[in-house]
Write an enzyme that holds these catalytic residues in place. Structure first.
Site, PDB file in Angstrom:
ATOM      1  N   LEU A   7       5.682  -2.508  -2.227  1.00  0.00           N
ATOM      2  CA  LEU A   7       5.619  -3.891  -2.676  1.00  0.00           C
ATOM      3  C   LEU A   7       4.206  -4.390  -2.394  1.00  0.00           C
ATOM      4  O   LEU A   7       3.610  -4.029  -1.372  1.00  0.00           O
ATOM      5  CB  LEU A   7       6.637  -4.777  -1.942  1.00  0.00           C
ATOM      6  N   ASP A   8       3.661  -5.204  -3.295  1.00  0.00           N
ATOM      7  CA  ASP A   8       2.317  -5.740  -3.079  1.00  0.00           C
ATOM      8  C   ASP A   8       2.268  -6.593  -1.816  1.00  0.00           C
ATOM      9  O   ASP A   8       3.288  -7.121  -1.359  1.00  0.00           O
ATOM     10  CB  ASP A   8       1.877  -6.582  -4.276  1.00  0.00           C
ATOM     11  N   LYS A   9       1.065  -6.755  -1.289  1.00  0.00           N
ATOM     12  CA  LYS A   9       0.874  -7.469  -0.020  1.00  0.00           C
ATOM     13  C   LYS A   9       1.486  -8.870  -0.042  1.00  0.00           C
ATOM     14  O   LYS A   9       2.166  -9.272   0.906  1.00  0.00           O
ATOM     15  CB  LYS A   9      -0.621  -7.554   0.304  1.00  0.00           C
ATOM     16  N   THR A  30       3.765  -9.995  -2.024  1.00  0.00           N
ATOM     17  CA  THR A  30       5.128 -10.011  -2.562  1.00  0.00           C
ATOM     18  C   THR A  30       6.145  -9.842  -1.444  1.00  0.00           C
ATOM     19  O   THR A  30       6.000  -8.969  -0.599  1.00  0.00           O
ATOM     20  CB  THR A  30       5.322  -8.873  -3.587  1.00  0.00           C
TER      21      THR A  30
END
Length: 229
Positions: free
Chosen positions: A139-141, A143
């Site tokens: 998961l993106d930072k 997110t």
């Protein structure tokens, strides 16, 4: 000297060359390829390519085994020091756990993996708990959302195959300014591959506006492809 090894359950689906490197850390690819070619390394009494995927109860036989060539030095990666409060926050963010995997409610502001400018990531935290723990997706930072962490190699492979076969569905909810003219549809884009400039990736994402108020939309996104959403 002849040495035989029987493949265990936790070793299945590894490539033959990866298994050899894991078993004997001093081996390089050219040594492995040479000895496979010369039939010094056999699988079930037969020659196999280095990319052969080993199965449970396979027997790997090394006909020219010796302690000098086939050495193993266990590599111990230096662990980052994780602040006690951050480790406690991680534990309190676990919403499900059993003997094989963890479901974490990942919070925004922490990277899943390390990289340039990243001090501590989720990967650092789980490796601090156990070297057997593995990420199975990202998961993106910024997110937040559910993150699956496998506790062993068997479930790392199981979840990897499930994501590959799209048996696990990903859904995201975003808060966006404005409102799309079409409230429910799919978006398709052709995006150039970062690594291969002559390759184009087709991306497809389904979306649906769930709520709209004061020029702010709550939108559900469900990516149907695995890249560049």
């Amino acid at each position: 000297m002849i040495k035989s090894f029987k493949i265990k359950k936790e070793e299945i689906d590894l490539r033959l060359d990866k298994w050899l490197k894991k078993k004997f850390s001093t081996l390089n690819q050219s040594f492995i390829e040479k000895n496979i070619r010369k039939k010094n390394i056999l699988v079930n009494e037969a020659k196999q390519n280095s990319n052969y995927r080993i199965s449970i109860n396979d027997q790997i036989k090394i006909l020219n085994f010796n302690e000098k060539s086939y050495k193993n030095f266990e590599y111990v990666k230096k662990q980052k020091l994780i602040p006690k409060k951050l480790k406690e926050f991680f534990i309190n963010s676990i919403i499900f756990e059993n003997e094989n995997f963890i479901i974490l409610d990942k919070w925004p502001g922490i990277a899943t993996q390390g990289g340039s400018g990243i001090n501590i990531s989720i990967d650092n935290i789980i490796k601090n708990i156990s070297s057997s723990y593995n990420l199975v997706h990202r998961l993106d930072k910024e997110t937040s959302g559910l993150l699956i962490i496998a506790k062993n190699i068997e479930y790392t492979k199981i979840f990897g195959q499930m994501f590959k076969k799209h048996e696990i569905e990903k859904k995201y909810i975003a808060i966006c300014e404005g409102r799309p003219q079409i409230l429910e549809s799919s978006l398709e884009f052709n995006i150039q591959d970062d690594n291969k400039k002559d390759k184009i990736n087709l991306t497809k994402t389904y979306y649906k506006v769930l709520n709209y108020k004061n020029n702010i939309s709550q939108i559900l996104f469900a990516p149907k492809t695995g890249k560049k959403h």
